[in-house]
Write a protein that holds these residues in place. Structure first.
Motif, PDB file in Angstrom:
ATOM      1  N   TRP A 283      21.362  40.865  12.971  1.00 47.36           N
ATOM      2  CA  TRP A 283      22.027  42.125  12.580  1.00 47.36           C
ATOM      3  C   TRP A 283      20.988  43.229  12.706  1.00 47.36           C
ATOM      4  O   TRP A 283      19.886  43.102  12.166  1.00 47.36           O
ATOM      5  CB  TRP A 283      22.486  41.994  11.133  1.00 47.36           C
TER       6      TRP A 283
ATOM      7  N   ARG B 240      14.478  36.974  16.012  1.00 51.10           N
ATOM      8  CA  ARG B 240      13.764  38.173  16.488  1.00 51.10           C
ATOM      9  C   ARG B 240      12.951  37.909  17.739  1.00 51.10           C
ATOM     10  O   ARG B 240      12.034  38.647  18.072  1.00 51.10           O
ATOM     11  CB  ARG B 240      12.894  38.733  15.354  1.00 51.10           C
TER      12      ARG B 240
ATOM     13  N   HIS C 295      14.866  43.523  19.491  1.00 52.50           N
ATOM     14  CA  HIS C 295      13.987  42.377  19.721  1.00 52.50           C
ATOM     15  C   HIS C 295      14.120  41.800  21.126  1.00 52.50           C
ATOM     16  O   HIS C 295      13.993  40.586  21.328  1.00 52.50           O
ATOM     17  CB  HIS C 295      14.245  41.281  18.656  1.00 52.50           C
TER      18      HIS C 295
ATOM     19  N   ASN D  80      20.405  47.281  12.114  1.00 53.13           N
ATOM     20  CA  ASN D  80      20.830  48.642  11.755  1.00 53.13           C
ATOM     21  C   ASN D  80      19.813  49.691  12.186  1.00 53.13           C
ATOM     22  O   ASN D  80      20.174  50.833  12.459  1.00 53.13           O
ATOM     23  CB  ASN D  80      21.082  48.756  10.253  1.00 53.13           C
ATOM     24  N   SER D  81      18.516  49.266  12.254  1.00 57.71           N
ATOM     25  CA  SER D  81      17.465  50.241  12.560  1.00 57.71           C
ATOM     26  C   SER D  81      17.729  50.952  13.884  1.00 57.71           C
ATOM     27  O   SER D  81      17.552  52.166  13.993  1.00 57.71           O
ATOM     28  CB  SER D  81      16.102  49.544  12.595  1.00 57.71           C
TER      29      SER D  81
ATOM     30  N   ARG E 113      22.459  29.717  10.118  1.00 62.28           N
ATOM     31  CA  ARG E 113      22.240  30.973  10.857  1.00 62.28           C
ATOM     32  C   ARG E 113      21.003  31.692  10.326  1.00 62.28           C
ATOM     33  O   ARG E 113      20.811  31.778   9.131  1.00 62.28           O
ATOM     34  CB  ARG E 113      23.467  31.887  10.700  1.00 62.28           C
ATOM     35  N   ARG E 114      20.188  32.159  11.234  1.00 60.83           N
ATOM     36  CA  ARG E 114      18.989  32.910  10.832  1.00 60.83           C
ATOM     37  C   ARG E 114      18.913  34.193  11.626  1.00 60.83           C
ATOM     38  O   ARG E 114      19.477  34.296  12.721  1.00 60.83           O
ATOM     39  CB  ARG E 114      17.687  32.122  11.120  1.00 60.83           C
ATOM     40  N   ALA E 115      18.196  35.156  11.082  1.00 63.18           N
ATOM     41  CA  ALA E 115      17.904  36.378  11.835  1.00 63.18           C
ATOM     42  C   ALA E 115      16.886  36.001  12.914  1.00 63.18           C
ATOM     43  O   ALA E 115      15.766  35.600  12.598  1.00 63.18           O
ATOM     44  CB  ALA E 115      17.336  37.445  10.907  1.00 63.18           C
TER      45      ALA E 115
ATOM     46  N   PRO F  13      14.427  32.666   4.807  1.00 64.79           N
ATOM     47  CA  PRO F  13      13.698  33.340   3.723  1.00 64.79           C
ATOM     48  C   PRO F  13      14.272  32.881   2.376  1.00 64.79           C
ATOM     49  O   PRO F  13      15.460  32.558   2.290  1.00 64.79           O
ATOM     50  CB  PRO F  13      13.990  34.824   3.951  1.00 64.79           C
TER      51      PRO F  13
ATOM     52  N   ARG G 208      15.891  32.419  -1.090  1.00 63.85           N
ATOM     53  CA  ARG G 208      17.077  33.039  -1.686  1.00 63.85           C
ATOM     54  C   ARG G 208      16.884  33.210  -3.189  1.00 63.85           C
ATOM     55  O   ARG G 208      16.287  32.356  -3.856  1.00 63.85           O
ATOM     56  CB  ARG G 208      18.292  32.143  -1.437  1.00 63.85           C
TER      57      ARG G 208
HETATM   58  C1  LIG Z   1      22.719  45.520   6.848  1.00 65.76           C
HETATM   59  C2  LIG Z   1      21.610  44.756   7.547  1.00 65.76           C
HETATM   60  C3  LIG Z   1      20.701  45.450   8.323  1.00 65.76           C
HETATM   61  C4  LIG Z   1      19.694  44.753   9.003  1.00 65.76           C
HETATM   62  N1  LIG Z   1      18.889  45.446   9.868  1.00 65.76           N
HETATM   63  C5  LIG Z   1      17.921  44.767  10.541  1.00 65.76           C
HETATM   64  C6  LIG Z   1      17.112  45.455  11.485  1.00 65.76           C
HETATM   65  O1  LIG Z   1      17.270  46.645  11.739  1.00 65.76           O
HETATM   66  N2  LIG Z   1      16.158  44.750  12.130  1.00 65.76           N
HETATM   67  C7  LIG Z   1      15.974  43.404  11.907  1.00 65.76           C
HETATM   68  O2  LIG Z   1      15.107  42.809  12.546  1.00 65.76           O
HETATM   69  N3  LIG Z   1      16.727  42.722  11.020  1.00 65.76           N
HETATM   70  C8  LIG Z   1      17.700  43.373  10.326  1.00 65.76           C
HETATM   71  N4  LIG Z   1      18.514  42.689   9.467  1.00 65.76           N
HETATM   72  C9  LIG Z   1      18.321  41.222   9.262  1.00 65.76           C
HETATM   73  C10 LIG Z   1      17.757  40.900   7.865  1.00 65.76           C
HETATM   74  O3  LIG Z   1      16.409  41.302   7.790  1.00 65.76           O
HETATM   75  C11 LIG Z   1      17.905  39.376   7.579  1.00 65.76           C
HETATM   76  O4  LIG Z   1      19.262  39.049   7.600  1.00 65.76           O
HETATM   77  C12 LIG Z   1      17.303  38.995   6.228  1.00 65.76           C
HETATM   78  O5  LIG Z   1      15.907  39.116   6.242  1.00 65.76           O
HETATM   79  C13 LIG Z   1      17.653  37.555   5.808  1.00 65.76           C
HETATM   80  O6  LIG Z   1      17.256  36.626   6.803  1.00 65.76           O
HETATM   81  P1  LIG Z   1      18.321  35.630   7.443  1.00 65.76           P
HETATM   82  O7  LIG Z   1      19.351  36.485   8.153  1.00 65.76           O
HETATM   83  O8  LIG Z   1      17.547  34.760   8.399  1.00 65.76           O
HETATM   84  O9  LIG Z   1      18.959  34.834   6.354  1.00 65.76           O
HETATM   85  C14 LIG Z   1      19.550  43.340   8.819  1.00 65.76           C
HETATM   86  C15 LIG Z   1      20.483  42.659   8.030  1.00 65.76           C
HETATM   87  C16 LIG Z   1      21.508  43.349   7.428  1.00 65.76           C
HETATM   88  C17 LIG Z   1      22.558  42.560   6.650  1.00 65.76           C
END
Ligand SMILES: Cc1cc2nc3c(=O)[nH]c(=O)nc-3n(C[C@H](O)[C@H](O)[C@H](O)COP(=O)(O)O)c2cc1C
Length: 187
Positions: free
Chosen positions: A131, A16, A90, A133-134, A12-14, A176, A178
């Motif tokens: 995820w 965008r 996004h 939060n912004s 799983r990745r963030a 990213p 770890r």
């Molecule tokens: C509490 C929390 C808040 C986050 N808020 C944002 C956000 O507002 N915008 C965004 O693009 N990513 C957000 N992220 C994603 C993180 O940036 C991302 O999980 C982190 O860089 C690690 O990358 P990965 O999820 O691919 O492992 C958030 C993650 C968490 C857990």
């Protein structure tokens, strides 16, 4: 790694960048079911999920969210928000807000787990998630209470987390790096 659950956790990745194409309703239901089956302290289930798939509403949330964020956003975020096509979520076609009960002292933990469950379910279904939060700074701005009402957030609940969901546009980003110095063992 051959185990499917472990693969889901690690892959799983963030995400965008999303396709415009909406996710299937059966996938949405599976994702929400994963959230509802999350563990919670004393099985309190102190959560409420708001599914937003209306493009105009998402556009309005982004626009008004910027206004809400302008005071509280960190500098790097304020810069990003200047872009015309900026979207907190996004450009994802589906956004789910996880709100927690103000009456439950474990709501933050329980809702965080539920938010993450949705991301893992999305990964297992071949969907992208992030995820976010912004975007919830929307609720801190002058229109915060208007949006709580517009989105039918139940009274006594506070939007805590959100997740952007959709089909991934382009390649999945690399993980990213770890940290490795984060574990202490006593054997
Ligand atoms: C509490 C929390 C808040 C986050 N808020 C944002 C956000 O507002 N915008 C965004 O693009 N990513 C957000 N992220 C994603 C993180 O940036 C991302 O999980 C982190 O860089 C690690 O990358 P990965 O999820 O691919 O492992 C958030 C993650 C968490 C857990």
């Amino acid at each position: 790694m051959s185990n499917a659950t472990l693969q889901t956790l690690k892959n799983r990745r963030a995400i965008r960048s999303f396709d415009n194409k909406q996710i299937k309703s059966e996938d949405l239901n599976t994702i929400l079911e994963a959230a509802r089956y999350s563990p919670s302290a004393r099985n309190g289930q102190p959560w409420h999920f708001t599914v937003i798939q209306n493009e105009d509403l998402l556009k309005a949330m982004n626009k008004d969210g910027k206004e809400g964020a302008i005071k509280t956003a960190p500098d790097f975020m304020r810069e990003k928000m200047q872009a015309d096509n900026f979207s907190f979520w996004h450009g994802a076609p589906t956004v789910i807000i996880t709100s927690g009960s103000d009456e439950n002292r474990f709501a933050a933990a329980d809702c965080a787990i539920a938010n993450y469950s949705m991301m893992l379910a999305a990964e297992a279904l071949g969907l992208g998630s992030c995820w976010i939060n912004s975007g919830l700074m929307l609720f801190e701005g002058s229109k915060g209470s208007v949006y709580k009402e517009r989105l039918s957030i139940p009274s006594g609940y506070t939007p805590l987390y959100s997740v952007a969901l959709g089909y991934i546009n382009g390649d999945k980003p690399a993980a990213p790096e770890r940290k490795t110095d984060v574990i202490t063992y006593f054997k």
